[in-house]
Design a protein around this motif. Structure first.
Motif, PDB file in Angstrom:
ATOM      1  N   LEU A 289      -8.753  14.388 -33.560  1.00  0.00           N
ATOM      2  CA  LEU A 289      -8.274  14.505 -32.180  1.00  0.00           C
ATOM      3  C   LEU A 289      -8.266  15.958 -31.725  1.00  0.00           C
ATOM      4  O   LEU A 289      -8.696  16.271 -30.607  1.00  0.00           O
ATOM      5  CB  LEU A 289      -6.870  13.908 -32.057  1.00  0.00           C
ATOM      6  N   LEU A 290      -7.764  16.855 -32.569  1.00  0.00           N
ATOM      7  CA  LEU A 290      -7.717  18.264 -32.203  1.00  0.00           C
ATOM      8  C   LEU A 290      -9.118  18.846 -32.054  1.00  0.00           C
ATOM      9  O   LEU A 290      -9.378  19.637 -31.137  1.00  0.00           O
ATOM     10  CB  LEU A 290      -6.924  19.047 -33.242  1.00  0.00           C
ATOM     11  N   ASN A 291     -10.032  18.449 -32.926  1.00  0.00           N
ATOM     12  CA  ASN A 291     -11.401  18.940 -32.815  1.00  0.00           C
ATOM     13  C   ASN A 291     -12.049  18.466 -31.519  1.00  0.00           C
ATOM     14  O   ASN A 291     -12.794  19.208 -30.864  1.00  0.00           O
ATOM     15  CB  ASN A 291     -12.237  18.477 -34.012  1.00  0.00           C
ATOM     16  N   SER A 292     -11.760  17.227 -31.138  1.00  0.00           N
ATOM     17  CA  SER A 292     -12.312  16.705 -29.885  1.00  0.00           C
ATOM     18  C   SER A 292     -11.688  17.403 -28.678  1.00  0.00           C
ATOM     19  O   SER A 292     -12.376  17.698 -27.701  1.00  0.00           O
ATOM     20  CB  SER A 292     -12.070  15.196 -29.795  1.00  0.00           C
ATOM     21  N   ARG A 293     -10.402  17.682 -28.760  1.00  0.00           N
ATOM     22  CA  ARG A 293      -9.702  18.247 -27.589  1.00  0.00           C
ATOM     23  C   ARG A 293      -9.939  19.741 -27.433  1.00  0.00           C
ATOM     24  O   ARG A 293      -9.974  20.252 -26.320  1.00  0.00           O
ATOM     25  CB  ARG A 293      -8.197  17.959 -27.720  1.00  0.00           C
ATOM     26  N   TYR A 294     -10.141  20.467 -28.538  1.00  0.00           N
ATOM     27  CA  TYR A 294     -10.253  21.922 -28.450  1.00  0.00           C
ATOM     28  C   TYR A 294     -11.568  22.477 -28.997  1.00  0.00           C
ATOM     29  O   TYR A 294     -11.878  23.654 -28.763  1.00  0.00           O
ATOM     30  CB  TYR A 294      -9.094  22.592 -29.195  1.00  0.00           C
ATOM     31  N   GLY A 295     -12.333  21.681 -29.741  1.00  0.00           N
ATOM     32  CA  GLY A 295     -13.562  22.205 -30.320  1.00  0.00           C
ATOM     33  C   GLY A 295     -13.276  23.316 -31.313  1.00  0.00           C
ATOM     34  O   GLY A 295     -12.336  23.226 -32.110  1.00  0.00           O
TER      35      GLY A 295
ATOM     36  N   THR B 215       2.173  10.839 -29.432  1.00  0.00           N
ATOM     37  CA  THR B 215       1.358  12.035 -29.235  1.00  0.00           C
ATOM     38  C   THR B 215      -0.097  11.761 -29.589  1.00  0.00           C
ATOM     39  O   THR B 215      -1.014  12.289 -28.943  1.00  0.00           O
ATOM     40  CB  THR B 215       1.892  13.219 -30.066  1.00  0.00           C
ATOM     41  N   ARG B 216      -0.339  10.921 -30.597  1.00  0.00           N
ATOM     42  CA  ARG B 216      -1.728  10.580 -30.917  1.00  0.00           C
ATOM     43  C   ARG B 216      -2.394   9.850 -29.758  1.00  0.00           C
ATOM     44  O   ARG B 216      -3.558  10.103 -29.434  1.00  0.00           O
ATOM     45  CB  ARG B 216      -1.775   9.742 -32.196  1.00  0.00           C
ATOM     46  N   GLN B 217      -1.643   8.947 -29.123  1.00  0.00           N
ATOM     47  CA  GLN B 217      -2.205   8.229 -27.975  1.00  0.00           C
ATOM     48  C   GLN B 217      -2.499   9.193 -26.835  1.00  0.00           C
ATOM     49  O   GLN B 217      -3.554   9.130 -26.198  1.00  0.00           O
ATOM     50  CB  GLN B 217      -1.235   7.149 -27.492  1.00  0.00           C
ATOM     51  N   LEU B 218      -1.577  10.112 -26.569  1.00  0.00           N
ATOM     52  CA  LEU B 218      -1.759  11.051 -25.460  1.00  0.00           C
ATOM     53  C   LEU B 218      -2.945  11.977 -25.713  1.00  0.00           C
ATOM     54  O   LEU B 218      -3.752  12.239 -24.807  1.00  0.00           O
ATOM     55  CB  LEU B 218      -0.481  11.858 -25.252  1.00  0.00           C
ATOM     56  N   LEU B 219      -3.063  12.492 -26.923  1.00  0.00           N
ATOM     57  CA  LEU B 219      -4.174  13.393 -27.219  1.00  0.00           C
ATOM     58  C   LEU B 219      -5.513  12.658 -27.264  1.00  0.00           C
ATOM     59  O   LEU B 219      -6.571  13.275 -27.139  1.00  0.00           O
ATOM     60  CB  LEU B 219      -3.944  14.133 -28.537  1.00  0.00           C
ATOM     61  N   GLY B 220      -5.469  11.339 -27.419  1.00  0.00           N
ATOM     62  CA  GLY B 220      -6.694  10.555 -27.436  1.00  0.00           C
ATOM     63  C   GLY B 220      -7.146  10.087 -26.068  1.00  0.00           C
ATOM     64  O   GLY B 220      -8.139   9.361 -25.953  1.00  0.00           O
TER      65      GLY B 220
ATOM     66  N   ARG C 262     -12.755  14.663 -23.538  1.00  0.00           N
ATOM     67  CA  ARG C 262     -13.230  15.898 -22.917  1.00  0.00           C
ATOM     68  C   ARG C 262     -12.399  17.081 -23.404  1.00  0.00           C
ATOM     69  O   ARG C 262     -11.165  17.002 -23.428  1.00  0.00           O
ATOM     70  CB  ARG C 262     -13.157  15.802 -21.392  1.00  0.00           C
ATOM     71  N   PRO C 263     -13.028  18.176 -23.802  1.00  0.00           N
ATOM     72  CA  PRO C 263     -12.264  19.318 -24.317  1.00  0.00           C
ATOM     73  C   PRO C 263     -11.470  20.021 -23.225  1.00  0.00           C
ATOM     74  O   PRO C 263     -11.822  19.990 -22.046  1.00  0.00           O
ATOM     75  CB  PRO C 263     -13.345  20.238 -24.892  1.00  0.00           C
ATOM     76  N   ARG C 264     -10.403  20.680 -23.656  1.00  0.00           N
ATOM     77  CA  ARG C 264      -9.536  21.483 -22.780  1.00  0.00           C
ATOM     78  C   ARG C 264      -9.518  22.920 -23.282  1.00  0.00           C
ATOM     79  O   ARG C 264      -9.807  23.179 -24.464  1.00  0.00           O
ATOM     80  CB  ARG C 264      -8.118  20.926 -22.778  1.00  0.00           C
TER      81      ARG C 264
ATOM     82  N   GLU D  92     -16.687  27.307 -22.986  1.00  0.00           N
ATOM     83  CA  GLU D  92     -18.016  26.872 -22.549  1.00  0.00           C
ATOM     84  C   GLU D  92     -18.781  26.221 -23.701  1.00  0.00           C
ATOM     85  O   GLU D  92     -19.506  25.233 -23.509  1.00  0.00           O
ATOM     86  CB  GLU D  92     -18.819  28.047 -21.997  1.00  0.00           C
ATOM     87  N   THR D  93     -18.625  26.742 -24.903  1.00  0.00           N
ATOM     88  CA  THR D  93     -19.284  26.143 -26.060  1.00  0.00           C
ATOM     89  C   THR D  93     -18.816  24.711 -26.256  1.00  0.00           C
ATOM     90  O   THR D  93     -19.624  23.793 -26.468  1.00  0.00           O
ATOM     91  CB  THR D  93     -18.998  26.972 -27.325  1.00  0.00           C
ATOM     92  N   ALA D  94     -17.499  24.493 -26.190  1.00  0.00           N
ATOM     93  CA  ALA D  94     -16.952  23.146 -26.354  1.00  0.00           C
ATOM     94  C   ALA D  94     -17.409  22.234 -25.225  1.00  0.00           C
ATOM     95  O   ALA D  94     -17.737  21.057 -25.450  1.00  0.00           O
ATOM     96  CB  ALA D  94     -15.423  23.215 -26.399  1.00  0.00           C
ATOM     97  N   THR D  95     -17.457  22.772 -24.012  1.00  0.00           N
ATOM     98  CA  THR D  95     -17.847  21.965 -22.858  1.00  0.00           C
ATOM     99  C   THR D  95     -19.314  21.556 -22.951  1.00  0.00           C
ATOM    100  O   THR D  95     -19.672  20.399 -22.696  1.00  0.00           O
ATOM    101  CB  THR D  95     -17.602  22.751 -21.558  1.00  0.00           C
ATOM    102  N   ARG D  96     -20.169  22.495 -23.308  1.00  0.00           N
ATOM    103  CA  ARG D  96     -21.598  22.178 -23.400  1.00  0.00           C
ATOM    104  C   ARG D  96     -21.860  21.140 -24.496  1.00  0.00           C
ATOM    105  O   ARG D  96     -22.699  20.247 -24.332  1.00  0.00           O
ATOM    106  CB  ARG D  96     -22.399  23.453 -23.659  1.00  0.00           C
ATOM    107  N   ARG D  97     -21.144  21.236 -25.614  1.00  0.00           N
ATOM    108  CA  ARG D  97     -21.315  20.257 -26.686  1.00  0.00           C
ATOM    109  C   ARG D  97     -20.880  18.877 -26.213  1.00  0.00           C
ATOM    110  O   ARG D  97     -21.557  17.871 -26.472  1.00  0.00           O
ATOM    111  CB  ARG D  97     -20.529  20.667 -27.926  1.00  0.00           C
TER     112      ARG D  97
END
Length: 275
Positions: free
Chosen positions: A5-11, A25-30, A200-202, A227-232
């Motif tokens: 979840l953290l990798n998806s949210r922050y890259g 919190t797992r549901q919210l971050l997902g 989608r990353p934040r 930008e790196t996380a967003t482009r991925r």
């Protein structure tokens, strides 16, 4: 699961190391925006559960400044698809028609205006901007509670700011009373697993979290990693290549408005004086 979840949210950006994990919190971050739905209607009781959750949200002075319109009629949804289309981008959102329900979240001071007037009180506070801000804030708080409830039931959602594109036409379509307007829509239904959405990353927390006073230097140099996380994310989601900064250009320039430049005139016609 938590690392995923953290990798998806922050890259590859700095990730918060001391989160308190639980089912909520797992549901919210997902959370993810769902734009592909199965044709199934909402489960029995799902709408009522979402509204009960929304009504359990905080309400400014307990004044209940919001209403919600559940749209399931295919003909009305076709009109919503048209009204939320983009003239500038030459596109519409087909999932507005596809979702089994579109919830229109209404900043609604009409009830309070009627109650005060019936009691012989002039509702002068509704002439000021704060009345509109307060109703809009309460509507958003209530809707987010409904989203959390929907996702806990296995449903997917997508907020629809484009419902403000042609706010006057929409108000006429759903017969809004004075002192009310649609703040946004919410598509809701069972996600189509064959067309699943990604998280989608934040930006890193250092960009948005301040302590005691706002510090404009916090997060200096953050944009490159974001930008790196967003482009991925865009590449893995099959979206066309575009930087987040380009999205900011579109989102702050006039083309994005798509009719929303008329929103002030619309809410004034609904009775708000915005003093």
């Amino acid at each position: 699961m938590t690392n995923e979840l953290l990798n998806s949210r922050y890259g590859t950006q700095d990730q918060p190391a001391n989160l308190i994990w639980n089912d909520h919190t797992r549901q919210l971050l997902g959370h993810r925006s769902v734009r592909a739905y199965l044709p199934d209607p909402l489960p029995d009781g799902a709408l009522e559960t979402m509204v009960a959750a929304a009504q359990s949200a905080s309400s400014s002075s307990n004044l209940h400044h919001w209403s919600v319109i559940a749209v399931t009629d295919p003909a009305v949804k076709r009109e919503l698809t048209r009204l939320s289309s983009s003239d500038y981008f030459g596109s519409s959102m087909p999932f507005v028609q596809e979702a089994p329900a579109i919830l229109l979240w209404v900043a609604d001071n009409s009830r309070n205006h009627a109650v005060a007037t019936a009691l012989g009180v002039e509702p002068v506070s509704l002439d000021y901007l704060d009345a509109l801000v307060m109703a809009t804030a309460d509507t958003a708080i209530a809707a987010q509670n409904a989203v959390v409830a929907a996702e806990a039931m296995g449903l997917g959602v997508c907020y629809l700011g484009a419902m403000r594109n042609r706010a006057r036409e929409l108000a006429d379509l759903v017969r809004l009373p004075p002192y009310s307007f649609v703040v946004f829509g919410l598509a809701v239904g069972r996600p189509d697993p064959a067309r699943s959405a990604d998280i989608r990353p934040r930006p890193a927390q250092s960009v948005v979290l301040h302590h005691d006073r706002y510090d404009a230097t916090r997060g200096d140099g953050w944009l490159g990693e974001y930008e790196t996380a967003t482009r991925r994310f865009r590449a893995e989601s099959g979206m066309r290549e575009r930087s987040w900064a380009e999205s900011v250009v579109v989102g702050t320039g006039r083309p994005y408005l798509d009719g929303r430049e008329n929103l002030r005139r619309m809410v004034e016609k609904q009775g708000y004086r915005l003093g």
